[in-house]
Design a protein around this motif. Structure first.
Motif, mmCIF file in Angstrom:
data_model
loop_
_atom_site.group_PDB
_atom_site.id
_atom_site.type_symbol
_atom_site.label_atom_id
_atom_site.label_comp_id
_atom_site.label_asym_id
_atom_site.label_seq_id
_atom_site.Cartn_x
_atom_site.Cartn_y
_atom_site.Cartn_z
ATOM 1 N N ILE A 49 0.852 -1.197 0.000
ATOM 2 C CA ILE A 49 0.000 0.000 0.000
ATOM 3 C C ILE A 49 0.885 1.243 0.000
ATOM 4 O O ILE A 49 0.596 2.236 -0.674
ATOM 5 N N HIS A 50 2.009 1.192 0.748
ATOM 6 C CA HIS A 50 2.868 2.372 0.881
ATOM 7 C C HIS A 50 4.284 2.190 0.333
ATOM 8 O O HIS A 50 5.003 3.185 0.162
ATOM 9 N N PRO A 199 1.916 5.856 -2.380
ATOM 10 C CA PRO A 199 3.349 6.020 -2.087
ATOM 11 C C PRO A 199 3.612 7.040 -0.978
ATOM 12 O O PRO A 199 2.904 8.037 -0.844
ATOM 13 N N VAL A 200 4.618 6.758 -0.180
ATOM 14 C CA VAL A 200 5.070 7.694 0.847
ATOM 15 C C VAL A 200 6.581 7.858 0.693
ATOM 16 O O VAL A 200 7.245 7.042 0.066
ATOM 17 N N SER A 201 7.122 8.918 1.277
ATOM 18 C CA SER A 201 8.557 9.170 1.173
ATOM 19 C C SER A 201 9.082 9.691 2.499
ATOM 20 O O SER A 201 8.308 9.975 3.425
ATOM 21 N N GLY A 202 10.402 9.804 2.580
ATOM 22 C CA GLY A 202 11.028 10.359 3.764
ATOM 23 C C GLY A 202 10.759 9.551 5.019
ATOM 24 O O GLY A 202 10.830 8.319 5.017
ATOM 25 N N THR A 203 10.428 10.271 6.092
ATOM 26 C CA THR A 203 10.188 9.615 7.384
ATOM 27 C C THR A 203 9.029 8.637 7.315
ATOM 28 O O THR A 203 9.066 7.567 7.931
ATOM 29 N N SER A 204 8.003 8.979 6.565
ATOM 30 C CA SER A 204 6.838 8.092 6.445
ATOM 31 C C SER A 204 7.218 6.773 5.783
ATOM 32 O O SER A 204 6.743 5.702 6.190
#
Length: 495
Positions: A49-50, A199-204
């Motif tokens: 999912i992410h 999609p997520v990026s960085g800390t997530s």
């Protein structure tokens, strides 16, 4: 003494060297079956999912190698001394206190039995529906549960023989399943290696990666706690000082085979989600395959749930229930108790809360893993006064059968894991183990002397390392408590 007999159920006595029947290859084969669990598919589906599939698989590999190491470390209790999980738990929790944490694990294992049996029964129902038009999953559940319980009650060799049969079938059909689902995803224009729903990026992205790691660790924290109930049957050389050589069977299965199989199964759940938006392969396969092909794929689901249940769920639960009930609850009775508990909770309603449940229960049980490691390795240095584990007034009786240090540490570890849910396994393990070390070493064991701490003698308190088979005195088990117990009292302790 008759008053000690409740601690000496023949199924819980130390397993002698001659009673260790599972080879390195046999344990590895058992892992092939144990690792193919529908909840592992859910980890894959949740992961993509992410995160892209490659990151999900890397996180799974990291998590399963780590938990595999913990499983091997704790498994030495069974290898070295032939002791099951609930019996050794008498040391850090007391001869009476062992029951509460043990039952926590036993009930959890029973829940898993019910969940896996439900999904296996839906697969059986699907097969029968294809072949005959039959449609009654509840009847399939009853029959499938009964067959698994009987298979386990027969004994550890029957479990291993079924694993030998199921493993190659599971591997071949898993490869086919991945091919079918990946083909379906590709036909829709989805690249399985780059597709991400949100999609997520960085800390997530980092947090999502960590959640997958600890979901996998929490997934097997249950077996990480009670692996001695299985490892006591794994073959190991006598008079072997090398920890690696002595634990080779558990190490190969848990650190090599488990990560490979778990990672592949997680990938199937991920590809199913990419292709169809569901990570339940039973539902996914019913949408992508038909006729004989679907029946064969569903058969793999049946075999995998059966193989997982017998080794990873029913054996630990039955051993725990037998420990609580004493000689009047032999192993085979504990087996059917696990089946009843796993059914009355209506497992068909539990799967939707599975991932949060994994993190919570993983954290609670990880505190026990931490306590076991500290008690066995750091404090006792693997030396155990085994005969006193079977005495109601021995050194492990503590205060009314309870080791307060163990319970306080378990509470601290469990609460800490709950407060830091995303990191539940490692937080619970460290908090539980650290607090137990301080409380036991500097408080509790000052009040209740431990023979193996005062006399650090390997020849007295080690087992297979010094060539010893622990034998519990024959007169300790009354004939009226367990007819025909003579052979078991000699120390076989086999299921």
């Amino acid at each position: 003494m008759k008053k000690d007999s409740y601690l000496k159920s023949p199924d819980l006595l130390p397993v002698k060297h001659s009673g260790k029947k599972i080879s390195t290859f046999g344990f590895s084969v058992m892992w092939v079956g144990m690792a193919v669990v529908l909840a592992a598919f859910a980890i894959g589906g949740e992961g993509v999912i992410h995160l892209p599939l490659g990151m999900v698989l890397l996180a799974t590999l990291i998590g399963t190698i780590a938990i595999g190491l913990f499983i091997t470390i704790v498994g030495d209790i069974g290898i070295e001394h032939g002791l099951s999980f609930p019996v050794y738990m008498r040391a850090p929790f007391g001869t009476v206190g062992t029951h509460l944490p043990s039952i926590t694990r036993g009930v959890t294992a029973s829940f898993w039995f019910g969940i896996n049996t439900f999904f296996g029964s839906t697969a059986i129902n699907g097969i029968l529906n294809i072949l005959t038009g039959f449609d009654n999953w509840l009847l399939c559940y009853a029959v499938f549960a009964t067959v698994q319980l009987v298979n386990t009650a027969i004994g550890i060799k029957a479990v291993e023989r079924f694993a030998d049969l199921a493993a190659p079938v599971i591997i071949l059909i898993s490869i086919w399943m991945f091919y079918v689902l990946a083909g379906s995803a590709t036909s829709q224009g989805n690249n399985i290696w780059t597709w991400v729903e949100a999609p997520v990026s960085g800390t997530s992205a980092l947090m999502a990666f960590i959640v997958v790691i600890f979901a996998n660790m929490g997934f097997w924290a249950t077996l990480g706690a009670d692996i001695p109930s299985i490892s006591r049957f794994i073959k190991a050389p006598k008079n072997e000082r090398s920890w690696l050589k002595r634990n080779k069977g558990t190490l190969v299965g848990s650190v090599v085979v488990l990560p490979i199989i778990q990672t592949f199964i997680v990938s199937i759940g991920a590809v199913a989600y990419i292709s169809l938006g569901v990570f339940d392969p039973v539902e996914a396969l019913q949408q992508t395959a038909t006729g004989a092909a679907l029946a064969v794929l569903l058969l793999m689901i049946v075999f995998s749930q059966w193989s997982t249940n017998t080794s990873a769920n029913v054996i630990p639960a039955a051993t725990i229930f037998s420990n609580v009930g004493g000689p009047k609850v032999p192993f085979y009775v504990g087996v059917f108790m696990a089946g009843v508990v796993g059914t009355v909770v209506q497992p068909w309603n539990l799967f939707n809360i599975l991932v949060p449940f994994l993190l919570i229960i993983g954290g609670i049980l990880s505190a026990i893993v931490g306590i076991l490691i500290v008690d066995y390795y750091v404090i006792r240095k693997r030396r155990v006064n085994v005969p006193d584990l079977y005495k109601s007034e021995g050194q492990y009786a503590y205060y009314k059968g309870i080791n307060a240090a163990g319970f306080i540490a378990w509470t601290i570890g469990g609460i800490s894991a709950y407060l830091f849910m995303d990191f539940s396994f490692i937080v619970g393990l460290v908090a539980g183990g650290t607090s137990y070390y301080i409380l036991a070493k500097y408080w509790w064991f000052k009040k209740y002397n431990q023979a193996e701490l005062e006399d650090e003698n390997d020849e007295k308190y080690l087992g297979i390392t010094v060539g010893r088979d622990w034998v519990i005195e024959e007169e300790a088990v009354g004939a009226e408590d367990h007819e025909g117990a003579d052979e078991e009292v000699a120390g076989t302790g086999t299921i």
